[in-house]
Design a protein around this motif. Structure first.
Motif, short mmCIF file in Angstrom:
data_model
loop_
_atom_site.label_atom_id
_atom_site.label_comp_id
_atom_site.label_asym_id
_atom_site.label_seq_id
_atom_site.Cartn_x
_atom_site.Cartn_y
_atom_site.Cartn_z
N UNK A 268 0.83 -1.21 0.00
CA UNK A 268 0.00 0.00 0.00
C UNK A 268 0.87 1.27 0.00
N UNK A 269 1.97 1.25 0.73
CA UNK A 269 2.86 2.41 0.76
C UNK A 269 3.44 2.67 -0.62
N UNK A 270 3.88 1.60 -1.30
CA UNK A 270 4.48 1.76 -2.63
C UNK A 270 3.46 2.32 -3.62
N UNK A 326 9.39 14.52 1.99
CA UNK A 326 8.48 14.80 3.09
C UNK A 326 7.12 14.14 2.85
N UNK A 327 6.65 14.15 1.62
CA UNK A 327 5.38 13.49 1.33
C UNK A 327 5.49 11.98 1.49
N UNK A 328 6.66 11.42 1.17
CA UNK A 328 6.86 9.98 1.37
C UNK A 328 6.77 9.64 2.86
N UNK A 329 7.37 10.47 3.71
CA UNK A 329 7.28 10.24 5.15
C UNK A 329 5.83 10.30 5.60
N UNK A 330 5.08 11.28 5.09
CA UNK A 330 3.66 11.38 5.45
C UNK A 330 2.86 10.16 5.03
N UNK A 331 3.13 9.61 3.85
CA UNK A 331 2.41 8.42 3.38
C UNK A 331 2.73 7.23 4.26
N UNK A 333 3.60 7.22 7.41
CA UNK A 333 2.93 7.38 8.71
C UNK A 333 1.42 7.20 8.58
N UNK A 334 0.84 7.61 7.45
CA UNK A 334 -0.60 7.42 7.26
C UNK A 334 -1.00 5.96 7.33
N UNK A 335 -0.13 5.06 6.94
CA UNK A 335 -0.42 3.63 6.96
C UNK A 335 -0.01 2.98 8.28
N UNK A 336 0.37 3.78 9.25
CA UNK A 336 0.76 3.22 10.54
C UNK A 336 2.12 2.56 10.53
#
Length: 369
Positions: A268-270, A326-331, A333-336
């Protein structure tokens, strides 16, 4: 007075009318030329091309001097022939020929200078290349003019060229490095691997900086710590030169590791990172764009990002790269999930743990004491 009286009594004065007619014809030709030149300049201003604006101003003054100079020297020859007796006047015809050659050289130099200025004003070509071509054309015009002048003066041009060839061979052997730098500069002008203002580097040598000047003998670079670097032009004939200033895009290539306990969230992150890059306004989606799980690392599950930015500006590129990361870090963290740290986990067998505990209990004798 006696010489003048004898001249007045002995000479025929018809030559004066010849001089007057010559100068009068010169004046009429000059007036017609001025009218014609005014019409041609007015017509050139109305045309779309600008090269006719270069031609007519270059030819105007030299041709005007030719209109006055040619009959003036004929008139001088007539005057001296009728007043100076049996004087040898061949030098007048030589000067007349020299005048024509001089005016032709002047016209060519004015034409080259005007064309060079026109290209500078257009701003669509490299100033260094324009200046180099202008210098070559000026030198060629002067050399041809000097050879023609020498030939008009009766100097043997073939003998001069022979002597010059032998002398050039001697000078070439003595100044080999100087000539190699000169021809290296010529090759830079014509091959144009870089121009003034480009950032260049050589992986073969410790050469990197911004080009400030391309001279006949050396090229001046300004390093990133603002030191001047003087490089002989012959060096660029023997090394590989990179020109990052001509890149079409800049690459972002980063490897990011997730914790092993986040393995179920990797897919999901990818997918979300890939979608973010496709929608990013500063990412060039027409170039290669890859986001894939790459390897099992010592302490992380690694996936990599491979993409290109639209900008080639160094500062702008780093701002875009920062925003992407920064957006990659946010994604993540969004997935836990979270980014892995360099950690180590130690697993011990229960039987080994029990044996270790028994070894730590003291014997009964030691307990009694």
């Amino acid at each position: 007075m006696q010489w003048w009286q004898s001249l007045y009594q002995a000479a025929a004065w018809d030559w004066i009318s010849d001089i007057v007619i010559l100068m009068g014809l010169g004046a009429v030709a000059w007036a017609l030329w001025r009218v014609l030149m005014g019409r041609l300049k007015a017509l050139a201003e109305r045309t779309q091309t600008r090269w006719d604006d270069v031609l007519w101003p270059a030819i105007d003054t030299p041709f005007s001097l030719l209109i006055w100079g040619w009959p003036a020297f004929h008139a001088l020859e007539i005057f001296l022939d009728n007043t100076a007796g049996h004087l040898n006047l061949s030098w007048v015809s030589v000067i007349r020929e020299l005048l024509v050659v001089f005016l032709l050289i002047w016209f060519l130099l004015r034409l080259v200078n005007s064309g060079e200025q026109l290209l500078f004003d257009e701003g669509r070509r490299d100033h260094t290349t324009i200046n180099a071509i202008g210098n070559v054309l000026r030198a060629l015009a002067v050399c041809i003019g000097v050879i023609t002048l020498l030939q008009s003066l009766g100097v043997s041009v073939s003998g001069l060229l022979t002597v010059g060839g032998v002398g050039g061979l001697i000078v070439g052997l003595a100044a080999k490095d100087l000539l190699s730098n000169f021809f290296g500069g010529v090759m830079i002008y014509f091959d144009r691997p870089f121009k003034v203002g480009d950032w260049v580097r050589s992986p073969d040598r410790n050469i990197e900086g911004t080009v400030e000047k391309i001279g006949i003998r050396m090229t001046v670079l300004r390093t990133f710590d603002l030191r001047p670097l003087y490089v002989p032009n012959s060096v660029f004939s023997n090394v590989v030169v990179e020109n990052p200033s001509r890149m079409l895009n800049r690459r972002i290539y980063e490897t990011i590791g997730l914790r092993y306990q986040d393995a179920d969230k990797m897919s999901a992150v990818i997918d979300d990172v890939y979608a973010m890059l496709e929608a990013h306004p500063d990412i060039e989606t027409r170039q290669t764009l890859i986001v894939n799980f790459n390897s099992f690392g010592p302490h992380s599950l690694d996936f990599f990002i491979y993409t290109f930015t639209k900008t080639v500006n160094w500062q702008r590129y780093h701002r875009v790269k920062q925003d992407v990361l920064l957006q990659v870090i946010g994604i993540i963290h969004q997935h836990g999930a979270d980014i892995a740290l360099p950690t180590r986990t130690l697993h011990m067998e229960p039987s080994l743990m029990a044996q270790g505990a028994d070894a730590m209990v003291p014997p009964p004798e030691a307990q009694a004491r």
